[in-house]
Motif scaffolding. Structure first.
Motif, short mmCIF file in Angstrom:
data_model
loop_
_atom_site.label_atom_id
_atom_site.label_comp_id
_atom_site.label_asym_id
_atom_site.label_seq_id
_atom_site.Cartn_x
_atom_site.Cartn_y
_atom_site.Cartn_z
N ARG A 1 0.83 -1.22 0.00
CA ARG A 1 0.00 0.00 0.00
C ARG A 1 0.86 1.26 0.00
O ARG A 1 0.35 2.36 -0.07
CB ARG A 1 -0.90 0.06 1.23
N PHE A 2 2.18 1.11 0.10
CA PHE A 2 3.09 2.24 0.22
C PHE A 2 3.75 2.59 -1.10
O PHE A 2 4.10 1.70 -1.88
CB PHE A 2 4.19 1.92 1.25
N VAL A 3 3.98 3.88 -1.30
CA VAL A 3 4.73 4.35 -2.46
C VAL A 3 6.15 3.81 -2.33
O VAL A 3 6.72 3.78 -1.23
CB VAL A 3 4.76 5.90 -2.47
N TYR A 4 6.73 3.39 -3.44
CA TYR A 4 8.11 2.90 -3.41
C TYR A 4 9.03 3.98 -2.86
O TYR A 4 8.93 5.15 -3.24
CB TYR A 4 8.56 2.47 -4.82
N GLY A 5 9.88 3.59 -1.93
CA GLY A 5 10.82 4.52 -1.32
C GLY A 5 10.32 5.16 -0.04
O GLY A 5 11.11 5.77 0.69
N GLU A 6 9.04 5.04 0.25
CA GLU A 6 8.50 5.62 1.49
C GLU A 6 8.86 4.72 2.67
O GLU A 6 8.81 3.51 2.58
CB GLU A 6 6.98 5.79 1.40
N THR A 7 9.20 5.35 3.77
CA THR A 7 9.52 4.60 4.98
C THR A 7 8.26 3.96 5.54
O THR A 7 7.24 4.62 5.70
CB THR A 7 10.15 5.53 6.05
N ILE A 8 8.35 2.67 5.82
CA ILE A 8 7.23 1.92 6.38
C ILE A 8 7.44 1.83 7.89
O ILE A 8 8.48 1.38 8.34
CB ILE A 8 7.13 0.52 5.76
N LEU B 1 1.58 1.36 9.06
CA LEU B 1 0.96 0.06 8.81
C LEU B 1 -0.37 -0.05 9.55
O LEU B 1 -1.36 -0.53 9.01
CB LEU B 1 1.90 -1.07 9.23
N SER B 2 -0.38 0.42 10.78
CA SER B 2 -1.60 0.39 11.59
C SER B 2 -2.68 1.28 10.97
O SER B 2 -3.86 0.91 10.94
CB SER B 2 -1.30 0.83 13.02
N MET B 3 -2.28 2.45 10.48
CA MET B 3 -3.24 3.36 9.85
C MET B 3 -3.92 2.68 8.66
O MET B 3 -5.15 2.71 8.52
CB MET B 3 -2.53 4.64 9.39
#
Length: 171
Positions: free
Chosen positions: A83-90, A95-97
């Motif tokens: 669900r995250f844009v590539y390169g964005e810190t997870i 993740l909970s959001m």
């Protein structure tokens, strides 16, 4: 990294229990898209019987329905990191959001959902036939997602589709 980590852990258990092979559930619909997990599957020797049998999601659903399996229409789930844009810190917080936002939509009766995260923006994907239901519940959804930490809440007019984050790789 999710699939690699998962299958490495499963591999250790399989080795300890003298299990000869590990199988996973990708299918032909997963071919031709950027799927880092499939690279891990290949590198770790994990078997993919559905892909090898040339079965698509539609084929699997039809066979499951014919066999009377209750999961024949179960929505597909992918690792939350997709669900995250590539390169964005997870982070655990993000993740909970995402997890809470998707669960809210499922609890409201949506059948196939993704909440893609772009920093503090939630991009909601639902099936086009459920757009009206999303709009009917928009005030509640916006309020809840803002309570989860999102600043902006948007609706993707293209609707639900797998691998939508991969579209940034083609740009």
């Amino acid at each position: 990294m999710c699939k690699r980590e998962l299958f490495e852990k499963i591999g250790k258990i399989a080795q300890k229990e003298h299990i000869a092979a590990i199988a996973e559930g990708s299918n032909t619909d997963d071919n031709g898209d950027y799927r880092p997990g499939l690279q891990a599957v290949a590198e770790l020797g994990v078997k993919s019987p559905l892909r090898r049998s040339n079965l698509s999601k539609e084929d699997i659903r039809a066979l499951s329905k014919d066999m009377g399996l209750p999961t024949w229409k179960k929505q597909s789930f992918a690792c939350l990191s997709s669900r995250f844009v590539y390169g964005e810190t997870i982070s655990r917080e993000k993740l909970s959001m995402v997890d809470r936002a998707e669960q809210l939509l499922l609890d409201l009766g949506f059948h196939q959902v993704r909440v893609r995260i772009h920093d503090k923006l939630a991009r909601i994907e639902v099936m086009p036939e459920e757009f009206t239901m999303l709009l009917e519940n928009r005030k509640f959804i916006i309020e809840e997602l803002k309570n989860y930490g999102f600043i902006y809440v948007t609706m993707d007019l293209q609707g639900y589709r797998t691998g939508s984050m991969n579209e940034t790789l083609k740009a």
